[in-house]
Motif scaffolding. Structure first.
Motif, mmCIF file in Angstrom:
data_model
loop_
_atom_site.group_PDB
_atom_site.id
_atom_site.type_symbol
_atom_site.label_atom_id
_atom_site.label_comp_id
_atom_site.label_asym_id
_atom_site.label_seq_id
_atom_site.Cartn_x
_atom_site.Cartn_y
_atom_site.Cartn_z
ATOM 1 N N SER A 98 -12.912 -36.362 -48.967
ATOM 2 C CA SER A 98 -13.341 -35.946 -47.625
ATOM 3 C C SER A 98 -13.955 -37.111 -46.852
ATOM 4 N N HIS A 99 -14.321 -38.172 -47.543
ATOM 5 C CA HIS A 99 -14.897 -39.355 -46.903
ATOM 6 C C HIS A 99 -13.841 -40.426 -46.613
ATOM 7 N N PHE A 100 -12.602 -40.208 -47.081
ATOM 8 C CA PHE A 100 -11.527 -41.183 -46.873
ATOM 9 C C PHE A 100 -10.866 -40.900 -45.529
ATOM 10 N N PHE B 189 -4.381 -50.669 -44.985
ATOM 11 C CA PHE B 189 -4.932 -50.158 -46.239
ATOM 12 C C PHE B 189 -6.339 -50.710 -46.469
ATOM 13 N N ASN B 190 -6.520 -52.017 -46.238
ATOM 14 C CA ASN B 190 -7.842 -52.636 -46.365
ATOM 15 C C ASN B 190 -8.836 -51.987 -45.412
ATOM 16 N N SER B 191 -8.413 -51.749 -44.195
ATOM 17 C CA SER B 191 -9.277 -51.138 -43.192
ATOM 18 C C SER B 191 -9.688 -49.721 -43.608
ATOM 19 N N LEU B 192 -8.740 -48.938 -44.126
ATOM 20 C CA LEU B 192 -9.043 -47.580 -44.585
ATOM 21 C C LEU B 192 -10.053 -47.607 -45.727
ATOM 22 N N VAL B 193 -9.860 -48.512 -46.680
ATOM 23 C CA VAL B 193 -10.770 -48.600 -47.824
ATOM 24 C C VAL B 193 -12.157 -49.060 -47.379
ATOM 25 N N ASP B 194 -12.218 -50.007 -46.452
ATOM 26 C CA ASP B 194 -13.526 -50.448 -45.949
ATOM 27 C C ASP B 194 -14.264 -49.297 -45.259
ATOM 28 N N THR B 195 -13.543 -48.512 -44.468
ATOM 29 C CA THR B 195 -14.145 -47.353 -43.807
ATOM 30 C C THR B 195 -14.614 -46.339 -44.850
ATOM 31 N N TYR B 196 -13.807 -46.131 -45.876
ATOM 32 C CA TYR B 196 -14.148 -45.223 -46.973
ATOM 33 C C TYR B 196 -15.461 -45.656 -47.636
ATOM 34 N N MET B 197 -15.572 -46.953 -47.949
ATOM 35 C CA MET B 197 -16.794 -47.468 -48.586
ATOM 36 C C MET B 197 -18.009 -47.212 -47.690
ATOM 37 N N ASN B 198 -17.860 -47.489 -46.400
ATOM 38 C CA ASN B 198 -18.967 -47.260 -45.472
ATOM 39 C C ASN B 198 -19.314 -45.772 -45.376
ATOM 40 N N ASN B 199 -18.303 -44.921 -45.359
ATOM 41 C CA ASN B 199 -18.541 -43.480 -45.295
ATOM 42 C C ASN B 199 -19.264 -42.986 -46.549
ATOM 43 N N LEU B 200 -18.908 -43.542 -47.709
ATOM 44 C CA LEU B 200 -19.572 -43.144 -48.953
ATOM 45 C C LEU B 200 -21.048 -43.544 -48.909
#
Length: 153
Positions: A34-36, A138-149
């Protein structure tokens, strides 16, 4: 015609929460997902396997959608959550792991590692132009995911 783009990612983050709380969130795939960003659907396939259907990118017949499925295994004692691809699901093959280490009572060091191969229906002539775009997204999505977590705690 189709091209395959390979992506390897590693991220180290520190989450301002205790080990148990962080592990429980990451091991709960729907809660973690849900954070991705840009997940269109997360479908429970049973047996702790999930199919990720990402939002389409592009226009009409030129739209690309990443779809892949993984089976997840959580080992709280070892501090590891791993995922392996489910064969025959979608156009992506993804595997990886979370590794967690307590850093005091209210902080957890987390390492995210994943590798993915995404096959998209484009002419091979476009591989040189499209590969960097897909990797950047993909890098941008993962970076956003990390920040959301981090924000979730």
């Amino acid at each position: 015609m189709a091209i395959t783009v390979s992506i390897e990612l590693n991220r180290d983050i520190e989450i301002p929460a205790g080990y148990n709380e962080v592990f429980d969130l990451l091991a709960d795939v729907p809660r973690s997902a849900s954070h991705f960003p840009k997940v269109d659907k997360l479908i429970d396939l049973g047996g702790n396997a999930y199919r990720w259907e990402m939002e389409k990118v592009g226009v009409d017949k030129h739209a690309i959608q990443s779809v892949y499925a993984c089976t997840y295994h959580a080992d709280k004692e070892a501090g590891k959550i791993t995922w392996e691809p489910v064969k025959g699901e979608g156009n992506g093959v993804v595997s990886g792991a979370w590794t967690l280490n307590a850093n005091g009572d209210n902080s957890t060091k987390v390492r995210f590692q994943t590798s993915a191969q995404l096959t998209v229906p484009l002419p091979s002539l476009l591989k040189l132009a499209i590969s960097p775009v897909i990797k950047h997204e993909f890098n941008s999505l993962v970076d956003t995911y990390m920040n959301n977590l981090k924000k979730a705690f």
